[in-house]
Design a protein around this motif. Structure first.
Motif, PDB file in Angstrom:
ATOM      1  N   VAL A 156      -7.604  10.289  -2.984  1.00 36.15           N
ATOM      2  CA  VAL A 156      -8.966  10.056  -2.491  1.00 36.15           C
ATOM      3  C   VAL A 156      -9.093   8.638  -1.945  1.00 36.15           C
ATOM      4  O   VAL A 156      -9.645   8.421  -0.862  1.00 36.15           O
ATOM      5  N   ILE A 157      -8.568   7.674  -2.680  1.00 42.44           N
ATOM      6  CA  ILE A 157      -8.667   6.275  -2.246  1.00 42.44           C
ATOM      7  C   ILE A 157      -7.988   6.078  -0.893  1.00 42.44           C
ATOM      8  O   ILE A 157      -8.494   5.356  -0.031  1.00 42.44           O
ATOM      9  N   PHE A 158      -6.853   6.728  -0.687  1.00 37.02           N
ATOM     10  CA  PHE A 158      -6.111   6.543   0.566  1.00 37.02           C
ATOM     11  C   PHE A 158      -6.573   7.475   1.688  1.00 37.02           C
ATOM     12  O   PHE A 158      -6.560   7.088   2.852  1.00 37.02           O
ATOM     13  N   ASP A 159      -6.963   8.693   1.355  1.00 38.62           N
ATOM     14  CA  ASP A 159      -7.267   9.675   2.394  1.00 38.62           C
ATOM     15  C   ASP A 159      -8.756   9.839   2.686  1.00 38.62           C
ATOM     16  O   ASP A 159      -9.125  10.282   3.770  1.00 38.62           O
ATOM     17  N   ASN A 160      -9.613   9.495   1.723  1.00 40.32           N
ATOM     18  CA  ASN A 160     -11.042   9.680   1.915  1.00 40.32           C
ATOM     19  C   ASN A 160     -11.836   8.639   1.120  1.00 40.32           C
ATOM     20  O   ASN A 160     -12.693   8.997   0.304  1.00 40.32           O
ATOM     21  N   PRO A 161     -11.574   7.346   1.363  1.00 44.90           N
ATOM     22  CA  PRO A 161     -12.302   6.317   0.609  1.00 44.90           C
ATOM     23  C   PRO A 161     -13.791   6.361   0.933  1.00 44.90           C
ATOM     24  O   PRO A 161     -14.182   6.703   2.050  1.00 44.90           O
ATOM     25  N   GLN A 162     -14.603   5.994  -0.067  1.00 44.18           N
ATOM     26  CA  GLN A 162     -16.055   6.019   0.109  1.00 44.18           C
ATOM     27  C   GLN A 162     -16.600   4.694   0.630  1.00 44.18           C
ATOM     28  O   GLN A 162     -17.701   4.660   1.168  1.00 44.18           O
ATOM     29  N   ASP A 163     -15.828   3.626   0.479  1.00 42.09           N
ATOM     30  CA  ASP A 163     -16.278   2.296   0.904  1.00 42.09           C
ATOM     31  C   ASP A 163     -15.472   1.856   2.122  1.00 42.09           C
ATOM     32  O   ASP A 163     -14.238   1.951   2.123  1.00 42.09           O
ATOM     33  N   GLN A 164     -16.133   1.378   3.141  1.00 40.38           N
ATOM     34  CA  GLN A 164     -15.455   0.971   4.377  1.00 40.38           C
ATOM     35  C   GLN A 164     -14.430  -0.138   4.129  1.00 40.38           C
ATOM     36  O   GLN A 164     -13.380  -0.177   4.762  1.00 40.38           O
ATOM     37  N   ARG A 165     -14.707  -1.028   3.169  1.00 45.12           N
ATOM     38  CA  ARG A 165     -13.755  -2.098   2.866  1.00 45.12           C
ATOM     39  C   ARG A 165     -12.454  -1.534   2.317  1.00 45.12           C
ATOM     40  O   ARG A 165     -11.364  -2.022   2.644  1.00 45.12           O
ATOM     41  N   THR A 166     -12.545  -0.502   1.510  1.00 49.03           N
ATOM     42  CA  THR A 166     -11.343   0.157   0.992  1.00 49.03           C
ATOM     43  C   THR A 166     -10.573   0.778   2.143  1.00 49.03           C
ATOM     44  O   THR A 166      -9.363   0.604   2.262  1.00 49.03           O
ATOM     45  N   SER A 167     -11.256   1.497   2.986  1.00 49.45           N
ATOM     46  CA  SER A 167     -10.616   2.122   4.147  1.00 49.45           C
ATOM     47  C   SER A 167      -9.920   1.084   5.015  1.00 49.45           C
ATOM     48  O   SER A 167      -8.769   1.265   5.426  1.00 49.45           O
ATOM     49  N   ASP A 168     -10.607  -0.015   5.285  1.00 50.56           N
ATOM     50  CA  ASP A 168     -10.020  -1.070   6.114  1.00 50.56           C
ATOM     51  C   ASP A 168      -8.752  -1.622   5.474  1.00 50.56           C
ATOM     52  O   ASP A 168      -7.747  -1.826   6.153  1.00 50.56           O
ATOM     53  N   MET A 172       0.812  -1.212   0.000  1.00 53.30           N
ATOM     54  CA  MET A 172       0.000   0.000   0.000  1.00 53.30           C
ATOM     55  C   MET A 172       0.852   1.272   0.000  1.00 53.30           C
ATOM     56  O   MET A 172       0.500   2.251  -0.648  1.00 53.30           O
ATOM     57  N   GLN A 173       1.965   1.248   0.705  1.00 54.29           N
ATOM     58  CA  GLN A 173       2.824   2.427   0.724  1.00 54.29           C
ATOM     59  C   GLN A 173       3.350   2.724  -0.674  1.00 54.29           C
ATOM     60  O   GLN A 173       3.377   3.878  -1.107  1.00 54.29           O
ATOM     61  N   GLN A 174       3.761   1.696  -1.384  1.00 53.11           N
ATOM     62  CA  GLN A 174       4.264   1.886  -2.738  1.00 53.11           C
ATOM     63  C   GLN A 174       3.153   2.378  -3.665  1.00 53.11           C
ATOM     64  O   GLN A 174       3.362   3.291  -4.460  1.00 53.11           O
ATOM     65  N   ALA A 175       1.992   1.786  -3.571  1.00 52.81           N
ATOM     66  CA  ALA A 175       0.865   2.224  -4.401  1.00 52.81           C
ATOM     67  C   ALA A 175       0.589   3.707  -4.182  1.00 52.81           C
ATOM     68  O   ALA A 175       0.360   4.455  -5.127  1.00 52.81           O
ATOM     69  N   HIS A 176       0.639   4.143  -2.940  1.00 54.96           N
ATOM     70  CA  HIS A 176       0.398   5.546  -2.614  1.00 54.96           C
ATOM     71  C   HIS A 176       1.506   6.439  -3.183  1.00 54.96           C
ATOM     72  O   HIS A 176       1.222   7.524  -3.684  1.00 54.96           O
ATOM     73  N   ARG A 177       2.739   5.970  -3.138  1.00 53.26           N
ATOM     74  CA  ARG A 177       3.871   6.772  -3.619  1.00 53.26           C
ATOM     75  C   ARG A 177       3.904   6.939  -5.127  1.00 53.26           C
ATOM     76  O   ARG A 177       4.257   8.015  -5.617  1.00 53.26           O
ATOM     77  N   VAL A 178       3.597   5.893  -5.885  1.00 54.11           N
ATOM     78  CA  VAL A 178       3.885   5.933  -7.324  1.00 54.11           C
ATOM     79  C   VAL A 178       2.661   6.055  -8.231  1.00 54.11           C
ATOM     80  O   VAL A 178       2.824   6.160  -9.443  1.00 54.11           O
ATOM     81  N   SER A 179       1.453   6.066  -7.686  1.00 50.45           N
ATOM     82  CA  SER A 179       0.293   6.081  -8.580  1.00 50.45           C
ATOM     83  C   SER A 179      -0.450   7.409  -8.547  1.00 50.45           C
ATOM     84  O   SER A 179      -0.432   8.133  -7.554  1.00 50.45           O
ATOM     85  N   ASP A 180      -1.121   7.686  -9.663  1.00 45.72           N
ATOM     86  CA  ASP A 180      -2.019   8.836  -9.765  1.00 45.72           C
ATOM     87  C   ASP A 180      -3.468   8.387  -9.596  1.00 45.72           C
ATOM     88  O   ASP A 180      -4.277   9.106  -9.030  1.00 45.72           O
TER      89      ASP A 180
END
Length: 86
Positions: free
Chosen positions: A67-79, A36-44
């Motif tokens: 948005v996906i990392f800081d304000n996801p709309q689905d609880q499963r994504t957030s988890d 997840m850290q890598q996905a956050h670093r290198v993706s748009d």
């Protein structure tokens, strides 16, 4: 790219990520990763897929990485992005 930096040391991972960043303006890059850290670093853009109870994987949520990392709309994504399962 399927897990492009799995089993690499941090220095090699940095070089791969820098290369991804350099070429991203010229080509479309799709990365599949559990890091997840890598996905956050290198993706748009980011998509979270989930398969459960023998069902095929489905896209739970997709959109700008921040948005996906800081304000996801689905609880499963957030988890998942916050390490609560997976």
């Amino acid at each position: 790219m399927d897990e492009p930096c799995s089993a690499l040391d941090p220095t090699s991972t940095r070089v791969v990520e820098e290369t991804i960043t350099q070429i991203a303006g010229d080509v479309t890059i799709v990365i599949v990763t559990h890091n997840m850290q890598q996905a956050h670093r290198v993706s748009d853009q980011c998509a979270f897929f989930l398969a459960s109870h023998g069902t095929p994987g489905v896209i739970v949520e997709h959109g700008p990485t921040d948005v996906i990392f800081d304000n996801p709309q689905d609880q499963r994504t957030s988890d998942y992005v916050n390490g609560r399962f997976g």
